[in-house]
Write a protein that holds these residues in place. Structure first.
Motif, PDB file in Angstrom:
ATOM      1  N   TYR A   1       0.797  -1.223   0.000  1.00 25.74           N
ATOM      2  CA  TYR A   1       0.000   0.000   0.000  1.00 25.74           C
ATOM      3  C   TYR A   1       0.837   1.285   0.000  1.00 25.74           C
ATOM      4  CZ  TYR A   1      -3.906  -3.099   0.763  1.00 25.74           C
ATOM      5  OH  TYR A   1      -4.832  -4.086   0.613  1.00 25.74           O
ATOM      6  N   ARG A   2       2.164   1.173  -0.192  1.00 22.70           N
ATOM      7  CA  ARG A   2       3.027   2.346  -0.177  1.00 22.70           C
ATOM      8  C   ARG A   2       3.846   2.511  -1.448  1.00 22.70           C
ATOM      9  NH1 ARG A   2       0.652   5.835   3.048  1.00 22.70           N
ATOM     10  NH2 ARG A   2      -0.363   5.235   1.274  1.00 22.70           N
ATOM     11  N   SER A   3       4.461   1.422  -1.971  1.00 23.61           N
ATOM     12  CA  SER A   3       5.297   1.605  -3.153  1.00 23.61           C
ATOM     13  C   SER A   3       5.521   0.296  -3.894  1.00 23.61           C
ATOM     14  CB  SER A   3       6.657   2.212  -2.771  1.00 23.61           C
ATOM     15  OG  SER A   3       7.421   1.309  -2.005  1.00 23.61           O
ATOM     16  N   VAL A   4       5.806   0.470  -5.184  1.00 26.21           N
ATOM     17  CA  VAL A   4       6.214  -0.619  -6.069  1.00 26.21           C
ATOM     18  C   VAL A   4       7.442  -0.099  -6.811  1.00 26.21           C
ATOM     19  CG1 VAL A   4       5.564  -2.114  -7.995  1.00 26.21           C
ATOM     20  CG2 VAL A   4       3.796  -1.292  -6.418  1.00 26.21           C
ATOM     21  N   GLU A   5       8.507  -0.906  -6.832  1.00 25.60           N
ATOM     22  CA  GLU A   5       9.708  -0.502  -7.539  1.00 25.60           C
ATOM     23  C   GLU A   5      10.104  -1.585  -8.532  1.00 25.60           C
ATOM     24  OE1 GLU A   5      13.428   1.877  -6.155  1.00 25.60           O
ATOM     25  OE2 GLU A   5      13.744  -0.234  -5.616  1.00 25.60           O
ATOM     26  N   PHE A   6      10.359  -1.159  -9.770  1.00 28.57           N
ATOM     27  CA  PHE A   6      10.778  -2.046 -10.851  1.00 28.57           C
ATOM     28  C   PHE A   6      12.215  -1.673 -11.205  1.00 28.57           C
ATOM     29  CE2 PHE A   6       6.303  -1.014 -11.230  1.00 28.57           C
ATOM     30  CZ  PHE A   6       5.677  -2.234 -11.437  1.00 28.57           C
ATOM     31  N   VAL A   7      13.129  -2.647 -11.165  1.00 28.42           N
ATOM     32  CA  VAL A   7      14.516  -2.401 -11.548  1.00 28.42           C
ATOM     33  C   VAL A   7      14.876  -3.405 -12.633  1.00 28.42           C
ATOM     34  CG1 VAL A   7      16.921  -2.319 -10.806  1.00 28.42           C
ATOM     35  CG2 VAL A   7      15.115  -1.545  -9.251  1.00 28.42           C
ATOM     36  N   THR A   8      15.220  -2.889 -13.823  1.00 26.22           N
ATOM     37  CA  THR A   8      15.570  -3.770 -14.940  1.00 26.22           C
ATOM     38  C   THR A   8      17.076  -3.993 -14.972  1.00 26.22           C
ATOM     39  OG1 THR A   8      15.722  -1.894 -16.452  1.00 26.22           O
ATOM     40  CG2 THR A   8      13.621  -3.062 -16.371  1.00 26.22           C
ATOM     41  N   ASP A   9      17.436  -5.212 -15.358  1.00 29.52           N
ATOM     42  CA  ASP A   9      18.840  -5.538 -15.566  1.00 29.52           C
ATOM     43  C   ASP A   9      19.282  -4.924 -16.891  1.00 29.52           C
ATOM     44  OD1 ASP A   9      18.442  -7.143 -13.338  1.00 29.52           O
ATOM     45  OD2 ASP A   9      18.535  -9.032 -14.450  1.00 29.52           O
ATOM     46  N   PRO A  10      20.528  -4.478 -16.984  1.00 24.68           N
ATOM     47  CA  PRO A  10      21.004  -3.986 -18.280  1.00 24.68           C
ATOM     48  C   PRO A  10      21.170  -5.152 -19.256  1.00 24.68           C
ATOM     49  CG  PRO A  10      22.801  -4.042 -16.682  1.00 24.68           C
ATOM     50  CD  PRO A  10      21.548  -4.408 -15.943  1.00 24.68           C
ATOM     51  N   THR A  11      20.988  -4.846 -20.543  1.00 25.96           N
ATOM     52  CA  THR A  11      21.225  -5.829 -21.603  1.00 25.96           C
ATOM     53  C   THR A  11      22.149  -5.195 -22.627  1.00 25.96           C
ATOM     54  OG1 THR A  11      19.408  -5.112 -23.037  1.00 25.96           O
ATOM     55  CG2 THR A  11      18.858  -6.730 -21.325  1.00 25.96           C
ATOM     56  N   ASP A  12      22.516  -5.957 -23.644  1.00 24.58           N
ATOM     57  CA  ASP A  12      23.331  -5.395 -24.729  1.00 24.58           C
ATOM     58  C   ASP A  12      22.577  -4.293 -25.468  1.00 24.58           C
ATOM     59  OD1 ASP A  12      25.365  -7.137 -24.119  1.00 24.58           O
ATOM     60  OD2 ASP A  12      24.811  -8.595 -25.657  1.00 24.58           O
ATOM     61  N   ALA A  13      21.228  -4.398 -25.488  1.00 21.42           N
ATOM     62  CA  ALA A  13      20.410  -3.462 -26.257  1.00 21.42           C
ATOM     63  C   ALA A  13      19.830  -2.316 -25.420  1.00 21.42           C
ATOM     64  CB  ALA A  13      19.266  -4.212 -26.934  1.00 21.42           C
ATOM     65  N   ALA A  14      19.823  -2.472 -24.074  1.00 17.10           N
ATOM     66  CA  ALA A  14      19.162  -1.457 -23.246  1.00 17.10           C
ATOM     67  C   ALA A  14      19.889  -1.299 -21.908  1.00 17.10           C
ATOM     68  CB  ALA A  14      17.708  -1.842 -23.006  1.00 17.10           C
ATOM     69  N   PRO A  15      19.955  -0.060 -21.415  1.00 16.23           N
ATOM     70  CA  PRO A  15      20.601   0.169 -20.121  1.00 16.23           C
ATOM     71  C   PRO A  15      19.695  -0.243 -18.962  1.00 16.23           C
ATOM     72  CG  PRO A  15      19.709   2.218 -20.953  1.00 16.23           C
ATOM     73  CD  PRO A  15      19.475   1.177 -22.021  1.00 16.23           C
ATOM     74  N   SER A  16      20.266  -0.295 -17.780  1.00 12.61           N
ATOM     75  CA  SER A  16      19.491  -0.547 -16.568  1.00 12.61           C
ATOM     76  C   SER A  16      18.553   0.625 -16.324  1.00 12.61           C
ATOM     77  CB  SER A  16      20.434  -0.714 -15.376  1.00 12.61           C
ATOM     78  OG  SER A  16      19.706  -0.818 -14.175  1.00 12.61           O
ATOM     79  N   GLY A  17      17.418   0.334 -15.696  1.00 14.02           N
ATOM     80  CA  GLY A  17      16.486   1.395 -15.377  1.00 14.02           C
ATOM     81  C   GLY A  17      15.725   1.087 -14.103  1.00 14.02           C
ATOM     82  N   ARG A  18      15.186   2.123 -13.500  1.00 14.60           N
ATOM     83  CA  ARG A  18      14.392   1.957 -12.279  1.00 14.60           C
ATOM     84  C   ARG A  18      13.158   2.841 -12.377  1.00 14.60           C
ATOM     85  NH1 ARG A  18      13.834   5.004  -7.781  1.00 14.60           N
ATOM     86  NH2 ARG A  18      15.659   6.267  -8.227  1.00 14.60           N
ATOM     87  N   LEU A  19      12.024   2.267 -12.016  1.00 15.51           N
ATOM     88  CA  LEU A  19      10.775   3.010 -11.858  1.00 15.51           C
ATOM     89  C   LEU A  19      10.253   2.721 -10.467  1.00 15.51           C
ATOM     90  CD1 LEU A  19       8.171   4.557 -12.515  1.00 15.51           C
ATOM     91  CD2 LEU A  19       7.345   2.485 -13.662  1.00 15.51           C
ATOM     92  N   ARG A  20      10.061   3.763  -9.708  1.00 16.94           N
ATOM     93  CA  ARG A  20       9.461   3.628  -8.375  1.00 16.94           C
ATOM     94  C   ARG A  20       8.130   4.361  -8.403  1.00 16.94           C
ATOM     95  NH1 ARG A  20      10.909   2.348  -3.249  1.00 16.94           N
ATOM     96  NH2 ARG A  20       9.902   3.499  -1.578  1.00 16.94           N
ATOM     97  N   ILE A  21       7.058   3.661  -8.016  1.00 13.49           N
ATOM     98  CA  ILE A  21       5.729   4.265  -7.927  1.00 13.49           C
ATOM     99  C   ILE A  21       5.366   4.320  -6.452  1.00 13.49           C
ATOM    100  CG2 ILE A  21       3.304   4.117  -8.590  1.00 13.49           C
ATOM    101  CD1 ILE A  21       4.181   2.310 -10.940  1.00 13.49           C
ATOM    102  N   GLU A  22       5.188   5.537  -5.943  1.00  8.21           N
ATOM    103  CA  GLU A  22       4.853   5.713  -4.538  1.00  8.21           C
ATOM    104  C   GLU A  22       3.414   6.184  -4.399  1.00  8.21           C
ATOM    105  OE1 GLU A  22       8.098   7.173  -1.844  1.00  8.21           O
ATOM    106  OE2 GLU A  22       8.857   7.914  -3.774  1.00  8.21           O
ATOM    107  N   VAL A  23       2.708   5.575  -3.457  1.00  5.85           N
ATOM    108  CA  VAL A  23       1.336   5.954  -3.151  1.00  5.85           C
ATOM    109  C   VAL A  23       1.376   7.046  -2.094  1.00  5.85           C
ATOM    110  CG1 VAL A  23      -0.890   5.152  -2.263  1.00  5.85           C
ATOM    111  CG2 VAL A  23       0.542   3.614  -3.654  1.00  5.85           C
TER     112      VAL A  23
END
Length: 153
Positions: free
Chosen positions: A74-96
């Motif tokens: 009920y407070r937050s969801v965080e998505f962290v992607t691993d880097p690949t050869d085609a795309a860099p690492s990324g993070r999305l944090r959604i806070e309620v």
């Protein structure tokens, strides 16, 4: 590096009001059924799951991205992607933010490991990516609302 943070209201005039429970249910839908929220995503496999989150494989045609999702109920969801050869690492944090009514908001914070823009063309591309992120966030709230209304009936 691309960084973007913005806050959107969940409840708006002329829309049925969502509760915190309905909003959280919709955010969990984004975790377990991301195809509904992500353009170009063909399928998602949950590789491991706990009460605190999960590990996923996201299939965009032949391209597979792995990510880790971390939940604070009920407070937050965080998505962290691993880097690949085609795309860099990324993070999305959604806070309620807030608990009900007009106070209920979502704050979206992105950090993507793109190289620093050195040309006007690269800066323009990063601005287009930011605009796409913001449009996707508006869509997230719309899809959550549609899901909540469907489940309610």
């Amino acid at each position: 590096m691309l960084e973007l943070t913005h806050t959107l209201p969940v409840n708006r005039v002329k829309h049925p009001e969502l509760t915190l429970e309905q909003l959280w249910s919709g955010l969990m839908l984004r975790v377990i059924e991301p195809v509904l929220f992500t353009v170009g995503l063909d399928r998602a496999d949950i590789l491991a799951q706990t009460d605190e989150g999960c590990r996923r494989a996201l299939h965009f045609g032949e391209h597979v991205v792995h990510d880790t999702v971390t939940l604070v109920a009920y407070r937050s969801v965080e998505f962290v992607t691993d880097p690949t050869d085609a795309a860099p690492s990324g993070r999305l944090r959604i806070e309620v933010e807030g608990d009900a009514g007009d106070a209920l908001k979502l704050t979206f914070s992105y950090v993507t490991e793109f190289p620093e823009a050195s040309t006007d063309e690269e800066r323009g591309l990063l601005e287009m990516i930011k605009a796409a992120y913001m449009a996707a966030d508006e869509d997230t709230i719309r899809i959550i609302r549609e899901h909540a209304l469907t489940v309610r009936h």
